[in-house]
Design an enzyme around this catalytic site. Structure first.
Site, PDB file in Angstrom:
ATOM      1  N   SER A  23      30.281 -15.880  27.141  1.00 26.81           N
ATOM      2  CA  SER A  23      31.199 -15.440  26.076  1.00 26.81           C
ATOM      3  C   SER A  23      32.644 -15.634  26.531  1.00 26.81           C
ATOM      4  O   SER A  23      32.937 -15.530  27.719  1.00 26.81           O
ATOM      5  CB  SER A  23      30.913 -13.953  25.826  1.00 26.81           C
ATOM      6  OG  SER A  23      31.257 -13.568  24.529  1.00 26.81           O
ATOM      7  N   PRO A  24      33.550 -15.924  25.592  1.00 25.59           N
ATOM      8  CA  PRO A  24      34.953 -16.091  25.999  1.00 25.59           C
ATOM      9  C   PRO A  24      35.522 -14.798  26.576  1.00 25.59           C
ATOM     10  O   PRO A  24      35.280 -13.717  26.041  1.00 25.59           O
ATOM     11  CB  PRO A  24      35.651 -16.438  24.679  1.00 25.59           C
ATOM     12  CG  PRO A  24      34.740 -15.950  23.603  1.00 25.59           C
ATOM     13  CD  PRO A  24      33.363 -16.065  24.152  1.00 25.59           C
ATOM     14  N   CYS A  26      39.236 -13.395  28.102  1.00 24.36           N
ATOM     15  CA  CYS A  26      40.642 -13.516  28.489  1.00 24.36           C
ATOM     16  C   CYS A  26      40.794 -13.185  29.958  1.00 24.36           C
ATOM     17  O   CYS A  26      40.271 -12.173  30.430  1.00 24.36           O
ATOM     18  CB  CYS A  26      41.497 -12.523  27.703  1.00 24.36           C
ATOM     19  SG  CYS A  26      41.642 -12.911  25.971  1.00 24.36           S
ATOM     20  N   ALA A  58      40.006 -16.956  24.670  1.00 23.90           N
ATOM     21  CA  ALA A  58      40.892 -17.111  23.511  1.00 23.90           C
ATOM     22  C   ALA A  58      42.159 -17.858  23.927  1.00 23.90           C
ATOM     23  O   ALA A  58      42.865 -17.445  24.835  1.00 23.90           O
ATOM     24  CB  ALA A  58      41.244 -15.741  22.940  1.00 23.90           C
ATOM     25  N   GLN A 101      37.730 -21.443  22.817  1.00 28.76           N
ATOM     26  CA  GLN A 101      37.968 -20.542  21.692  1.00 28.76           C
ATOM     27  C   GLN A 101      39.448 -20.599  21.316  1.00 28.76           C
ATOM     28  O   GLN A 101      40.315 -20.334  22.150  1.00 28.76           O
ATOM     29  CB  GLN A 101      37.591 -19.103  22.048  1.00 28.76           C
ATOM     30  CG  GLN A 101      37.661 -18.202  20.814  1.00 28.76           C
ATOM     31  CD  GLN A 101      37.381 -16.745  21.112  1.00 28.76           C
ATOM     32  OE1 GLN A 101      38.051 -16.139  21.945  1.00 28.76           O
ATOM     33  NE2 GLN A 101      36.408 -16.172  20.425  1.00 28.76           N
ATOM     34  N   TYR A 183      42.114  -9.757  15.454  1.00 28.92           N
ATOM     35  CA  TYR A 183      43.176 -10.754  15.633  1.00 28.92           C
ATOM     36  C   TYR A 183      43.465 -11.402  14.269  1.00 28.92           C
ATOM     37  O   TYR A 183      42.926 -10.975  13.257  1.00 28.92           O
ATOM     38  CB  TYR A 183      42.776 -11.742  16.743  1.00 28.92           C
ATOM     39  CG  TYR A 183      42.630 -11.017  18.072  1.00 28.92           C
ATOM     40  CD1 TYR A 183      43.753 -10.480  18.699  1.00 28.92           C
ATOM     41  CD2 TYR A 183      41.390 -10.813  18.662  1.00 28.92           C
ATOM     42  CE1 TYR A 183      43.638  -9.777  19.896  1.00 28.92           C
ATOM     43  CE2 TYR A 183      41.259 -10.111  19.865  1.00 28.92           C
ATOM     44  CZ  TYR A 183      42.387  -9.593  20.468  1.00 28.92           C
ATOM     45  OH  TYR A 183      42.284  -8.885  21.638  1.00 28.92           O
ATOM     46  N   ARG A 326      30.613  -9.507  30.206  1.00 29.50           N
ATOM     47  CA  ARG A 326      30.772  -8.786  31.467  1.00 29.50           C
ATOM     48  C   ARG A 326      29.648  -9.069  32.454  1.00 29.50           C
ATOM     49  O   ARG A 326      29.886  -9.094  33.673  1.00 29.50           O
ATOM     50  CB  ARG A 326      30.901  -7.288  31.187  1.00 29.50           C
ATOM     51  CG  ARG A 326      32.221  -6.958  30.521  1.00 29.50           C
ATOM     52  CD  ARG A 326      32.214  -5.603  29.864  1.00 29.50           C
ATOM     53  NE  ARG A 326      31.352  -5.558  28.691  1.00 29.50           N
ATOM     54  CZ  ARG A 326      31.257  -4.526  27.869  1.00 29.50           C
ATOM     55  NH1 ARG A 326      31.980  -3.445  28.104  1.00 29.50           N
ATOM     56  NH2 ARG A 326      30.467  -4.551  26.804  1.00 29.50           N
TER      57      ARG A 326
HETATM   58  C1  FMN Z   1      37.626  -9.298  30.243  1.00 29.59           C
HETATM   59  C2  FMN Z   1      37.198  -9.573  28.832  1.00 29.59           C
HETATM   60  C3  FMN Z   1      37.932 -10.464  28.069  1.00 29.59           C
HETATM   61  C4  FMN Z   1      37.522 -10.795  26.762  1.00 29.59           C
HETATM   62  N1  FMN Z   1      38.180 -11.765  26.063  1.00 29.59           N
HETATM   63  C5  FMN Z   1      37.662 -12.209  24.895  1.00 29.59           C
HETATM   64  C6  FMN Z   1      38.153 -13.374  24.273  1.00 29.59           C
HETATM   65  O1  FMN Z   1      39.039 -14.067  24.784  1.00 29.59           O
HETATM   66  N2  FMN Z   1      37.594 -13.747  23.090  1.00 29.59           N
HETATM   67  C7  FMN Z   1      36.566 -13.045  22.517  1.00 29.59           C
HETATM   68  O2  FMN Z   1      36.088 -13.425  21.453  1.00 29.59           O
HETATM   69  N3  FMN Z   1      36.064 -11.961  23.111  1.00 29.59           N
HETATM   70  C8  FMN Z   1      36.549 -11.549  24.287  1.00 29.59           C
HETATM   71  N4  FMN Z   1      35.970 -10.508  24.929  1.00 29.59           N
HETATM   72  C9  FMN Z   1      34.784  -9.895  24.338  1.00 29.59           C
HETATM   73  C10 FMN Z   1      33.517 -10.547  24.887  1.00 29.59           C
HETATM   74  O3  FMN Z   1      33.481 -11.935  24.663  1.00 29.59           O
HETATM   75  C11 FMN Z   1      32.259  -9.893  24.286  1.00 29.59           C
HETATM   76  O4  FMN Z   1      32.262 -10.112  22.891  1.00 29.59           O
HETATM   77  C12 FMN Z   1      32.211  -8.391  24.592  1.00 29.59           C
HETATM   78  O5  FMN Z   1      32.661  -8.118  25.905  1.00 29.59           O
HETATM   79  C13 FMN Z   1      30.790  -7.843  24.466  1.00 29.59           C
HETATM   80  O6  FMN Z   1      29.921  -8.547  25.335  1.00 29.59           O
HETATM   81  P1  FMN Z   1      29.400  -7.942  26.739  1.00 29.59           P
HETATM   82  O7  FMN Z   1      28.781  -6.600  26.433  1.00 29.59           O
HETATM   83  O8  FMN Z   1      28.380  -8.954  27.198  1.00 29.59           O
HETATM   84  O9  FMN Z   1      30.557  -7.816  27.668  1.00 29.59           O
HETATM   85  C14 FMN Z   1      36.392 -10.150  26.216  1.00 29.59           C
HETATM   86  C15 FMN Z   1      35.689  -9.207  26.983  1.00 29.59           C
HETATM   87  C16 FMN Z   1      36.063  -8.937  28.280  1.00 29.59           C
HETATM   88  C17 FMN Z   1      35.243  -7.968  29.089  1.00 29.59           C
END
Ligand code: FMN
Length: 376
Positions: A23-24, A26, A58, A101, A183, A326
């Site tokens: 997943s993307p 930041c 992103a 993204q 966003y 994560r």
């Molecule tokens: C450090 C960090 C940065 C993130 N940046 C983005 C991002 O750039 N674009 C996005 O769509 N979601 C972003 N997310 C959300 C994740 O892509 C994901 O949708 C969310 O963390 C839930 O998934 P998980 O439970 O596997 O962490 C970010 C999450 C984390 C932890």
């Protein structure tokens, strides 16, 4: 047992080797939009993680679309050159398909990095004017945000098109639009942030108009042999917000507009939203969209980290792919470990082959230890 998680999947014109997506995320580590050594190592690590697709965080289509001063951008020749340099390293160590993204932060721009406290930049921190559908600040006492004019809308669509052209030149196999988490695109979809009374607000059809225009404009310049995707909220997790029924209708509209994939996320539009965070908490919207059989690949995201659960999601028809964020920061070898636990094979690169559990049995002990709950 045969694993569905480790079978290939088509996303429009491209194929990914398994259903696992990074997943993307930041990194808040760029300088004026440009990636650097941090991104080289980070993306190289993710590219070698065994996932079937890696999504770059992103990346803003214009400078004011960055969340923080340190977010990635694809709005200048400098950014494009820096990306090309980083990608040459990543491509040298992995042939995994890469997605970028593209995301405009809208009213959530001009913020501090999370580890610097988050929240809006203060006057002495070089804040900038943010854009939004209706000029409603994110928080009651938060900084003002400007309601977009017709000229702003046209300008921001053009910026997305320019960024897409740059992403195409850089060779990304997929472009994912960030349509979620409050966003810019998401703030148009949500009735909580979009109170416009013109053609860009009000009915669902009108709230969808701006994200759809952006998507169509990108599709027109994005190569047909590459995939186009959008991540957006299945629900805003907030009273009066975007709801799963609307998410299904939006999926239909983006499929018609040329998207090959949709990933259903949630939240982030208002700070008061309280998602019921637990494994698979956002699956319901993915299931609903997938049941419509729209001809798009469906992605699920949100607290998916147990290999058996990821396997269940893609084998019981809830979703075609799972995106993990994560879990991959915590354990960049997640996919290799999941393969062992599910009786599947991940392709170890030759220099790592000696760590394969068949050749190095302690690997199984380590995985067993991971399964054990901490006691006490
Ligand atoms: C450090 C960090 C940065 C993130 N940046 C983005 C991002 O750039 N674009 C996005 O769509 N979601 C972003 N997310 C959300 C994740 O892509 C994901 O949708 C969310 O963390 C839930 O998934 P998980 O439970 O596997 O962490 C970010 C999450 C984390 C932890």
């Amino acid at each position: 047992m045969t694993s569905t998680l480790f079978t290939p999947r088509q996303i429009g014109p491209i194929e990914i080797a398994n259903r696992i997506v990074v997943s993307p995320m930041c990194q808040y580590s760029a300088v004026d939009g440009c990636p650097n050594e941090w991104h080289r190592i980070h993306l190289g690590t993710m590219a070698r993680s065994g996932a079937g697709l890696v999504t770059v965080e992103a990346t803003a289509p214009e400078r004011r679309g960055r969340i923080t001063h340190n977010c990635l951008g694809l709005y200048s020749d400098d950014c494009e050159r820096a990306f090309a340099d980083i990608l040459s390293s990543v491509r040298a160590v992995s042939d995994v398909p890469l997605a970028i993204q593209i995301g405009h932060a809208g009213r959530k721009a001009s913020s501090r990095r999370p580890w610097e406290g988050g929240g809006p930049l203060q006057p002495d921190e070089a804040p900038w004017e943010t854009l939004s559908p209706s000029g409603i600040p994110l928080t009651e006492n938060g900084p003002a945000t400007r309601a977009m004019t017709e000229a702003d809308i046209a300008e921001v669509i053009d910026a997305h098109v320019d960024a897409a052209r740059r992403a195409a030149r850089l060779g990304f196999e997929m472009l994912e639009l960030h349509g979620g988490h409050g966003y810019l695109l998401s703030s148009f979809l949500s009735p909580l942030s979009n109170r416009r009374e013109d053609a860009w607000g009000g009915s669902l059809e009108n709230r969808m108009r701006f994200p759809l225009e952006v998507l169509r404009a990108i599709r027109a310049v994005w190569p047909q042999e590459r995939a186009l995707a959008i991540k957006y909220n299945g629900t805003d997790w907030a009273d009066g917000g975007f709801v799963p029924e609307e998410a299904v209708m939006f999926a239909r509209a983006v499929a018609e507009a040329g998207a090959d994939m949709v990933t259903l996320s949630g939240g982030g539009v208002v700070l008061s939203s309280r998602p019921p965070v637990a494994p698979g908490y956002q699956l319901e919207a993915a299931r609903r969209v997938r049941a419509e059989e729209l001809g798009v690949t469906v992605g699920a995201v949100g607290m998916i980290y147990a290999p058996e659960f990821a396997e269940q999601i893609v084998s019981d028809g809830s979703s075609d792919t799972v995106a993990l964020a994560r879990a991959f920061l915590f354990n960049p070898r997640w996919a290799y470990h999941a393969a062992t636990m599910l009786g599947a094979e991940a392709a170890y690169p030759p220099p790592y082959e000696r760590a394969h559990p068949d050749k190095w049995p302690p690997a199984l002990e380590l995985l067993d230890a991971q399964r054990r709950r901490p006691s006490g």
